[in-house]
Motif scaffolding. Structure first.
Motif, short mmCIF file in Angstrom:
data_model
loop_
_atom_site.label_atom_id
_atom_site.label_comp_id
_atom_site.label_asym_id
_atom_site.label_seq_id
_atom_site.Cartn_x
_atom_site.Cartn_y
_atom_site.Cartn_z
N ILE A 1 0.88 -1.23 0.02
CA ILE A 1 -0.14 0.04 0.01
C ILE A 1 0.72 1.12 0.04
N GLY A 2 0.24 2.24 -0.33
CA GLY A 2 0.89 3.62 -0.64
C GLY A 2 0.17 4.64 -0.11
N LEU A 3 0.65 5.94 0.60
CA LEU A 3 0.10 6.80 1.07
C LEU A 3 0.18 8.05 0.37
N ALA A 4 -0.88 8.59 -0.35
CA ALA A 4 -0.88 9.75 -1.36
C ALA A 4 -1.84 10.90 -0.73
N LYS A 5 -1.41 11.91 -1.23
CA LYS A 5 -1.95 13.36 -0.74
C LYS A 5 -2.64 13.84 -1.89
N GLY A 6 -3.67 14.11 -1.43
CA GLY A 6 -4.80 14.91 -2.79
C GLY A 6 -4.17 15.99 -3.10
N LYS A 7 -4.86 16.59 -4.38
CA LYS A 7 -4.50 17.70 -5.14
C LYS A 7 -4.88 18.95 -4.32
N LYS A 8 -4.27 19.88 -4.59
CA LYS A 8 -4.65 21.20 -3.87
C LYS A 8 -5.80 21.93 -4.57
N GLN A 9 -6.37 22.85 -4.15
CA GLN A 9 -7.79 23.33 -4.93
C GLN A 9 -7.08 24.00 -6.36
N TYR A 10 -6.12 24.83 -6.20
CA TYR A 10 -5.62 25.46 -7.50
C TYR A 10 -5.23 24.59 -8.58
N ASP A 11 -4.51 23.45 -8.19
CA ASP A 11 -4.34 22.37 -9.03
C ASP A 11 -5.31 21.60 -9.79
N LYS A 12 -6.60 21.57 -8.81
CA LYS A 12 -7.66 20.96 -9.31
C LYS A 12 -8.21 21.83 -10.65
N ALA B 1 -6.02 21.78 -13.73
CA ALA B 1 -6.33 20.36 -14.51
C ALA B 1 -7.57 20.51 -15.11
N GLU B 2 -8.81 21.00 -14.59
CA GLU B 2 -10.00 21.01 -15.04
C GLU B 2 -9.93 21.97 -16.37
N GLU C 1 -7.35 22.68 -18.26
CA GLU C 1 -6.66 21.89 -19.27
C GLU C 1 -7.56 20.86 -19.97
N ARG C 2 -8.45 20.02 -19.08
CA ARG C 2 -9.32 18.98 -19.76
C ARG C 2 -10.30 19.56 -20.48
N ASP C 3 -10.75 20.88 -20.18
CA ASP C 3 -11.88 21.54 -20.78
C ASP C 3 -11.18 22.03 -22.18
N TRP C 4 -10.01 22.44 -22.30
CA TRP C 4 -9.39 23.02 -23.49
C TRP C 4 -9.16 21.89 -24.45
N VAL C 5 -8.70 20.88 -23.91
CA VAL C 5 -8.47 19.67 -24.88
C VAL C 5 -9.74 19.23 -25.65
N ARG C 6 -10.68 19.30 -24.71
CA ARG C 6 -12.14 18.73 -25.33
C ARG C 6 -12.68 19.93 -26.16
N GLU C 7 -12.49 21.05 -25.81
CA GLU C 7 -12.86 22.35 -26.86
C GLU C 7 -12.08 22.28 -28.45
#
Length: 54
Positions: free
Chosen positions: A22-33, A36-37, A39-45
């Protein structure tokens, strides 16, 4: 701990037992989210515009 998640990294059998690494992972910060969103929207557009152009 808050903000951390346990993730199964490896699952295998060893001498009749199941072993899990098992590994311990830390979540993304709000600005990273948000970044990323965007970037995803731009690729989709871009894909949508290219489909319409053809």
């Amino acid at each position: 701990r808050a903000g951390y998640t346990l993730l199964p990294l490896d699952l295998h059998f060893q001498r009749g037992r199941i072993k899990v690494e098992i590994g311990l992972a830390k979540g993304k910060k709000q600005y990273d989210k948000r970044e990323a969103e965007k970037e995803r929207d731009w690729v989709r557009e871009k894909a949508r515009l290219m489909r319409e152009k053809v």
